[in-house]
Design an enzyme around this catalytic site. Structure first.
Site, PDB file in Angstrom:
ATOM      1  N   PRO A   1      25.594 -28.602  39.894  1.00 43.82           N
ATOM      2  CA  PRO A   1      26.278 -28.320  41.156  1.00 43.82           C
ATOM      3  C   PRO A   1      27.471 -27.380  41.028  1.00 43.82           C
ATOM      4  CG  PRO A   1      26.618 -30.606  40.473  1.00 43.82           C
ATOM      5  CD  PRO A   1      25.555 -30.037  39.592  1.00 43.82           C
ATOM      6  N   ASN A   2      27.560 -26.511  42.008  1.00 47.04           N
ATOM      7  CA  ASN A   2      28.680 -25.571  42.202  1.00 47.04           C
ATOM      8  C   ASN A   2      28.685 -24.397  41.224  1.00 47.04           C
ATOM      9  OD1 ASN A   2      29.927 -27.090  44.381  1.00 47.04           O
ATOM     10  ND2 ASN A   2      30.399 -28.619  42.821  1.00 47.04           N
TER      11      ASN A   2
ATOM     12  N   ASP B   1      19.689 -40.520  31.511  1.00 46.76           N
ATOM     13  CA  ASP B   1      18.408 -41.157  31.205  1.00 46.76           C
ATOM     14  C   ASP B   1      17.292 -40.118  31.137  1.00 46.76           C
ATOM     15  OD1 ASP B   1      19.533 -43.644  30.997  1.00 46.76           O
ATOM     16  OD2 ASP B   1      18.757 -44.422  32.898  1.00 46.76           O
TER      17      ASP B   1
ATOM     18  N   ARG C   1      41.448 -31.227  30.471  1.00 49.34           N
ATOM     19  CA  ARG C   1      41.711 -31.127  31.908  1.00 49.34           C
ATOM     20  C   ARG C   1      42.034 -32.517  32.477  1.00 49.34           C
ATOM     21  NH1 ARG C   1      37.013 -27.958  34.619  1.00 49.34           N
ATOM     22  NH2 ARG C   1      38.527 -28.000  36.338  1.00 49.34           N
TER      23      ARG C   1
ATOM     24  N   GLU D   1      24.520 -29.745  25.619  1.00 51.56           N
ATOM     25  CA  GLU D   1      25.405 -29.773  26.794  1.00 51.56           C
ATOM     26  C   GLU D   1      26.421 -28.647  26.668  1.00 51.56           C
ATOM     27  OE1 GLU D   1      26.993 -33.676  27.990  1.00 51.56           O
ATOM     28  OE2 GLU D   1      28.874 -32.629  28.382  1.00 51.56           O
TER      29      GLU D   1
ATOM     30  N   HIS E   1      29.707 -26.383  28.615  1.00 51.60           N
ATOM     31  CA  HIS E   1      30.733 -26.260  29.657  1.00 51.60           C
ATOM     32  C   HIS E   1      31.553 -25.000  29.435  1.00 51.60           C
ATOM     33  CE1 HIS E   1      29.948 -30.325  31.026  1.00 51.60           C
ATOM     34  NE2 HIS E   1      29.904 -30.671  29.754  1.00 51.60           N
ATOM     35  N   LEU E   2      31.852 -24.324  30.523  1.00 54.99           N
ATOM     36  CA  LEU E   2      32.735 -23.157  30.456  1.00 54.99           C
ATOM     37  C   LEU E   2      34.144 -23.573  30.060  1.00 54.99           C
ATOM     38  CD1 LEU E   2      31.399 -21.761  33.762  1.00 54.99           C
ATOM     39  CD2 LEU E   2      31.443 -20.369  31.692  1.00 54.99           C
ATOM     40  N   SER E   3      34.660 -24.590  30.765  1.00 50.97           N
ATOM     41  CA  SER E   3      36.034 -25.040  30.520  1.00 50.97           C
ATOM     42  C   SER E   3      36.037 -26.106  29.427  1.00 50.97           C
ATOM     43  CB  SER E   3      36.626 -25.613  31.814  1.00 50.97           C
ATOM     44  OG  SER E   3      35.912 -26.777  32.212  1.00 50.97           O
TER      45      SER E   3
ATOM     46  N   HIS F   1      30.072 -36.294  34.370  1.00 50.58           N
ATOM     47  CA  HIS F   1      31.043 -37.371  34.238  1.00 50.58           C
ATOM     48  C   HIS F   1      30.564 -38.724  34.784  1.00 50.58           C
ATOM     49  CE1 HIS F   1      33.302 -33.869  33.233  1.00 50.58           C
ATOM     50  NE2 HIS F   1      33.255 -33.404  34.469  1.00 50.58           N
TER      51      HIS F   1
ATOM     52  N   ARG G   1      34.483 -19.144  42.372  1.00 51.77           N
ATOM     53  CA  ARG G   1      34.986 -20.516  42.296  1.00 51.77           C
ATOM     54  C   ARG G   1      36.066 -20.619  41.227  1.00 51.77           C
ATOM     55  NH1 ARG G   1      31.877 -25.345  39.108  1.00 51.77           N
ATOM     56  NH2 ARG G   1      33.260 -27.011  39.783  1.00 51.77           N
TER      57      ARG G   1
ATOM     58  N   ALA H   1      29.784 -31.438  37.579  1.00 50.31           N
ATOM     59  CA  ALA H   1      30.476 -32.730  37.716  1.00 50.31           C
ATOM     60  C   ALA H   1      29.569 -33.928  37.442  1.00 50.31           C
ATOM     61  CB  ALA H   1      31.091 -32.838  39.111  1.00 50.31           C
TER      62      ALA H   1
ATOM     63  N   TYR I   1      37.291 -21.044  35.539  1.00 49.44           N
ATOM     64  CA  TYR I   1      35.914 -20.777  35.087  1.00 49.44           C
ATOM     65  C   TYR I   1      35.643 -19.314  34.761  1.00 49.44           C
ATOM     66  CZ  TYR I   1      35.250 -25.537  36.748  1.00 49.44           C
ATOM     67  OH  TYR I   1      35.356 -26.891  36.928  1.00 49.44           O
TER      68      TYR I   1
ATOM     69  N   ASN J   1      24.257 -27.335  31.666  1.00 51.26           N
ATOM     70  CA  ASN J   1      25.602 -27.546  32.208  1.00 51.26           C
ATOM     71  C   ASN J   1      25.453 -28.417  33.457  1.00 51.26           C
ATOM     72  OD1 ASN J   1      28.133 -27.577  33.327  1.00 51.26           O
ATOM     73  ND2 ASN J   1      28.537 -25.397  33.012  1.00 51.26           N
TER      74      ASN J   1
ATOM     75  N   ARG K   1      37.430 -35.848  33.532  1.00 49.68           N
ATOM     76  CA  ARG K   1      36.508 -34.862  32.962  1.00 49.68           C
ATOM     77  C   ARG K   1      36.288 -35.052  31.463  1.00 49.68           C
ATOM     78  NH1 ARG K   1      35.757 -31.027  37.111  1.00 49.68           N
ATOM     79  NH2 ARG K   1      37.607 -30.877  38.408  1.00 49.68           N
TER      80      ARG K   1
HETATM   81  C1  DQA Z   1      32.055 -27.701  34.112  1.00 45.71           C
HETATM   82  C2  DQA Z   1      33.152 -28.770  33.988  1.00 45.71           C
HETATM   83  C3  DQA Z   1      32.952 -29.872  35.004  1.00 45.71           C
HETATM   84  O1  DQA Z   1      33.996 -30.839  34.890  1.00 45.71           O
HETATM   85  C4  DQA Z   1      32.988 -29.319  36.414  1.00 45.71           C
HETATM   86  O2  DQA Z   1      32.720 -30.335  37.341  1.00 45.71           O
HETATM   87  C5  DQA Z   1      32.046 -28.175  36.582  1.00 45.71           C
HETATM   88  C6  DQA Z   1      31.982 -27.164  35.525  1.00 45.71           C
HETATM   89  C7  DQA Z   1      32.317 -26.504  33.167  1.00 45.71           C
HETATM   90  O3  DQA Z   1      31.371 -25.748  32.947  1.00 45.71           O
HETATM   91  O4  DQA Z   1      33.432 -26.309  32.692  1.00 45.71           O
HETATM   92  O5  DQA Z   1      31.401 -28.026  37.612  1.00 45.71           O
HETATM   93  O6  DQA Z   1      30.811 -28.283  33.768  1.00 45.71           O
END
Ligand code: DQA
Length: 147
Positions: free
Chosen positions: A10-11, A87, A107, A98, A100-102, A80, A18, A77, A23, A74, A111
Site C-alpha cells: 500500500p501507498n 502466513d 522511525r 523483505e 524497505h526504502l526507509s 507491522h 509521497r 504498513a 522515501y 515491500n 515501525r
Molecule cells: C516502508 C516503511 C513502512 O513503515 C511504511 O508504512 C511504508 C514504506 C518503506 O519502504 O520504508 O509504506 O515499507
C-alpha cells in the site's frame, strides 16, 4: 530463466510525491526501471506487481509459488501488523526478501516491528532505492540456490 516477483504494498504507488523527505524522489516506475537494468546484468527476469489491498498481495504471493523462484517484498504498513501476509510468506516455500526504502528501525516505534521478517530469508531497510537493488541481488542468489 530465474524469475523474481517484485511485490509492493500500500501507498508505494505514490512514491515520488509521497513524503519525499522520507522515501526520496524516485517514483515506483523509476525503481522498476533501475531494477530491470540490474536484472539484465545478473540474468534474471522480473515481474512487477503493486497493490493497496492485502488480499490482492496474498493472491500474488500464492500465484508466485507456481511462476517465480524468489520475491522482493515491500509490504508497506502491512509489515507491522499483517499476520495474513506473514502466513502467506511462510506458506509459499520460495525465498522472500523483505525490503524497505526507509530505515524502519529508526522511525516511529510501531515501525520497528516487522511481523513478516521472521518468515523471510532476510530484511533490507534504509538504503532508499538501493534497498531494492540489494534485495534483488539477495533474492536472485537465493532463487538460484533453490531453483
Ligand atoms: C516502508 C516503511 C513502512 O513503515 C511504511 O508504512 C511504508 C514504506 C518503506 O519502504 O520504508 O509504506 O515499507
Amino acid at each position: 530463466m530465474i524469475r523474481i516477483l517484485v511485490l509492493n504494498g500500500p501507498n508505494l504507488n505514490l512514491l515520488g510525491e509521497r513524503e519525499p523527505e522520507v522515501y526520496g524522489a524516485a517514483r515506483l516506475a523509476d525503481i522498476e526501471a533501475a531494477m530491470t537494468s540490474l536484472a539484465e546484468e545478473i540474468g534474471v527476469e522480473l515481474v512487477f506487481r503493486q497493490s493497496n489491498h492485502e488480499g490482492v498481495l496474498i493472491d500474488a504471493l500464492h500465484e508466485a509459488r507456481e511462476t517465480c523462484h524468489g520475491i522482493v517484498l515491500n509490504p508497506g504498513a502491512f509489515t507491522h501488523y499483517s499476520y495474513a501476509l506473514r502466513d502467506a510468506v511462510s506458506a509459499i516455500g520460495i525465498p522472500v526478501v523483505e525490503c524497505h526504502l526507509s530505515n524502519i528501525h529508526a522511525r516511529e516505534k510501531f515501525r520497528s516491528t516487522s511481523v513478516i521478517a521472521p518468515a523471510c530469508a532476510g530484511q533490507i531497510s534504509g538504503f532508499g532505492v538501493t534497498s531494492y537493488m540489494l534485495a534483488l541481488r539477495a533474492a536472485a542468489r537465493l532463487a538460484k540456490e533453490v531453483a
